[in-house]
Scaffold this motif. Structure first.
Motif, short mmCIF file in Angstrom:
data_model
loop_
_atom_site.label_atom_id
_atom_site.label_comp_id
_atom_site.label_asym_id
_atom_site.label_seq_id
_atom_site.Cartn_x
_atom_site.Cartn_y
_atom_site.Cartn_z
N LEU A 128 -7.78 9.56 -16.56
CA LEU A 128 -5.92 8.45 -15.64
C LEU A 128 -5.90 8.77 -14.24
CD1 LEU A 128 -3.92 11.09 -18.03
CD2 LEU A 128 -5.02 8.21 -18.26
N ILE A 129 -6.71 9.39 -13.51
CA ILE A 129 -6.67 9.04 -12.15
C ILE A 129 -7.50 8.10 -11.54
CG2 ILE A 129 -7.24 9.98 -9.68
CD1 ILE A 129 -5.50 11.40 -11.17
N PHE A 130 -8.45 7.25 -12.12
CA PHE A 130 -9.21 6.25 -12.22
C PHE A 130 -8.65 5.50 -11.86
CE2 PHE A 130 -12.60 3.11 -12.95
CZ PHE A 130 -13.51 2.97 -12.08
N ILE A 131 -7.94 4.99 -13.66
CA ILE A 131 -7.56 3.74 -13.84
C ILE A 131 -6.01 3.27 -13.06
CG2 ILE A 131 -6.24 4.57 -15.85
CD1 ILE A 131 -7.97 1.30 -15.67
N SER A 132 -5.43 4.94 -12.21
CA SER A 132 -3.91 4.63 -11.80
C SER A 132 -4.28 4.12 -10.51
CB SER A 132 -3.19 6.00 -11.97
OG SER A 132 -2.32 6.38 -12.53
N GLY A 133 -5.61 4.62 -9.81
CA GLY A 133 -6.15 4.33 -8.32
C GLY A 133 -7.25 2.43 -8.94
N MET A 134 -7.56 2.33 -9.45
CA MET A 134 -7.26 1.00 -9.89
C MET A 134 -6.21 0.19 -9.50
SD MET A 134 -10.45 1.14 -12.79
CE MET A 134 -10.77 -0.52 -12.37
N LEU A 135 -5.14 0.63 -10.11
CA LEU A 135 -4.16 0.11 -10.63
C LEU A 135 -3.42 -0.63 -9.08
CD1 LEU A 135 -1.13 -1.83 -12.17
CD2 LEU A 135 -0.38 0.01 -12.39
N TRP A 136 -3.13 0.65 -8.30
CA TRP A 136 -2.80 0.43 -6.67
C TRP A 136 -3.31 -0.17 -6.13
CZ3 TRP A 136 2.15 0.61 -7.09
CH2 TRP A 136 2.48 1.03 -8.46
N ALA A 137 -5.27 -0.51 -6.70
CA ALA A 137 -6.08 -1.00 -5.10
C ALA A 137 -5.80 -2.18 -5.71
CB ALA A 137 -6.88 -0.61 -5.03
N ALA A 138 -5.46 -2.90 -7.03
CA ALA A 138 -5.61 -3.77 -7.43
C ALA A 138 -3.55 -4.66 -6.93
CB ALA A 138 -5.95 -4.08 -8.94
N LEU A 139 -3.23 -3.82 -7.23
CA LEU A 139 -1.73 -4.37 -6.36
C LEU A 139 -2.06 -4.77 -4.92
CD1 LEU A 139 1.08 -5.50 -7.10
CD2 LEU A 139 1.73 -2.59 -6.55
N SER A 140 -2.19 -3.78 -4.81
CA SER A 140 -2.12 -4.02 -2.63
C SER A 140 -3.37 -5.35 -2.66
CB SER A 140 -3.57 -2.70 -2.59
OG SER A 140 -2.79 -1.52 -2.32
N ALA A 141 -4.41 -5.65 -3.20
CA ALA A 141 -5.16 -7.19 -3.72
C ALA A 141 -4.18 -8.11 -3.29
CB ALA A 141 -6.14 -6.66 -3.90
N ALA A 142 -3.87 -7.83 -4.39
CA ALA A 142 -2.73 -9.87 -4.88
C ALA A 142 -1.86 -9.28 -3.65
CB ALA A 142 -2.06 -8.79 -6.18
N LEU A 143 -1.14 -8.48 -2.38
CA LEU A 143 0.29 -8.48 -2.21
C LEU A 143 -0.47 -8.77 -0.60
CD1 LEU A 143 1.66 -5.23 -2.22
CD2 LEU A 143 2.73 -7.23 -2.92
N ALA A 144 -2.50 -8.46 -0.67
CA ALA A 144 -3.05 -9.51 0.65
C ALA A 144 -2.75 -10.86 0.25
CB ALA A 144 -4.09 -8.42 0.78
N ALA A 145 -3.40 -11.04 -0.83
CA ALA A 145 -3.68 -12.49 -1.11
C ALA A 145 -2.89 -13.52 -1.12
CB ALA A 145 -4.53 -12.58 -2.49
N TRP A 146 -1.34 -12.72 -1.51
CA TRP A 146 -0.15 -12.93 -1.69
C TRP A 146 0.83 -13.66 -0.41
CZ3 TRP A 146 4.87 -11.26 -0.52
CH2 TRP A 146 6.03 -12.03 -0.53
N SER A 147 0.53 -12.94 0.62
CA SER A 147 0.76 -12.33 2.07
C SER A 147 0.26 -12.56 3.37
CB SER A 147 1.72 -10.89 2.21
OG SER A 147 0.67 -10.14 2.26
N SER A 148 -0.94 -12.93 3.24
CA SER A 148 -1.98 -12.75 4.24
C SER A 148 -1.60 -11.29 5.10
CB SER A 148 -1.82 -14.28 4.78
OG SER A 148 -2.37 -15.14 3.78
N SER A 149 -1.50 -10.04 5.38
CA SER A 149 -1.13 -9.60 6.13
C SER A 149 -0.85 -8.20 5.12
CB SER A 149 0.60 -9.20 5.97
OG SER A 149 1.09 -8.56 7.10
N ARG A 150 -2.07 -7.24 6.31
CA ARG A 150 -2.21 -5.75 6.04
C ARG A 150 -1.29 -4.79 5.54
NH1 ARG A 150 -6.38 -8.06 9.45
NH2 ARG A 150 -8.43 -8.32 9.79
N TYR A 151 -0.04 -5.33 6.71
CA TYR A 151 1.14 -4.64 6.43
C TYR A 151 1.52 -4.39 5.51
CZ TYR A 151 0.39 -4.51 11.79
OH TYR A 151 -0.42 -4.48 12.49
#
Length: 223
Positions: A128-151
């Motif tokens: 569960l720890i692994f799949i949860s970490g994957m999810l939030w990393a995926a969300l961060s990657a999607a937000l980076a692609a959408w916003s072009s912002s590290r913040y």
């Protein structure tokens, strides 16, 4: 024999190695090791059941590789690498390296904590720890692609995580399936047990992959 040599030396080999290259870069990055050290500090200081650890998950999972494509895009490196790897291989390599390294960071930290604490930390489910970490990393990657912002990449996933926690704890107690704490350590009965959590989060990750592919694909057309 000639066909094998062509596959190993041509563009096909370059595309197949795209993920491997990205993953090595992710786990060797300063962000990965900084995130691991911070997680271990939090675990030994506050414990696995602490709000501090739980709230750190979406932030630390994003450390290794969620903004990697953005750094390459801004530096111009992507112009030389993209024609060799191909758009699909490039996007999938970045996404998989980001999600797996994010999940691996969280799992490795908890595994070391479990190894040292022993029976005191037996309630930790590394799957569960692994799949949860994957999810939030995926969300961060999607937000980076959408916003072009590290913040936004680093802070956006935390904000969404916090909103889900607030919505459950204050307003919608029946929606425990959308409660991030429940994904780390379930306190309710799930359909298919803990595998139900894995299925739910896997579906979310696939949805984020579709978003990431669509948004980043449009960005790469301008390269």
């Amino acid at each position: 024999m000639q066909l094998t040599e062509r596959l190993l030396t041509g563009d096909w080999a370059i595309r197949m190695n795209s993920f491997e290259t990205d993953f090595k870069r992710a786990v060797c990055a300063k962000g990965f090791w900084a995130g691991l050290i911070i997680e271990l500090f939090i675990l030994f200081k506050a414990g696995f059941d602490s709000d501090l650890f739980r709230m750190s998950v979406p932030v630390l999972a994003a450390f290794p590789y969620s903004t990697a494509w953005l750094a390459e895009y801004q530096s111009g490196f992507i112009k030389a690498y993209l024609p060799r790897s191909g758009v699909m291989s490039y996007i999938l390599g970045k996404f998989l390296a980001c999600t797996i390294s994010g999940g691996f960071l969280e799992t490795l930290g908890c595994a070391l904590y479990l190894l040292i604490k022993g029976e005191e930390a037996q309630e930790i489910n590394l799957m569960l720890i692994f799949i949860s970490g994957m999810l939030w990393a995926a969300l961060s990657a999607a937000l980076a692609a959408w916003s072009s912002s590290r913040y936004i990449a680093y802070g956006g996933s935390f904000v969404i995580y916090y909103l889900l926690v607030i919505l459950y704890e204050r307003y919608f107690k029946e929606l425990y399936c959308l409660y991030p704490y429940e994904w780390l350590k379930p306190n309710h009965t799930w359909v298919f047990g803990e595998q139900g959590i894995v299925l739910l989060l896997s579906g979310m990750i696939l949805a984020l992959l579709c978003v990431y592919y669509e948004v980043l694909g449009r960005c790469l057309k301008r390269v």
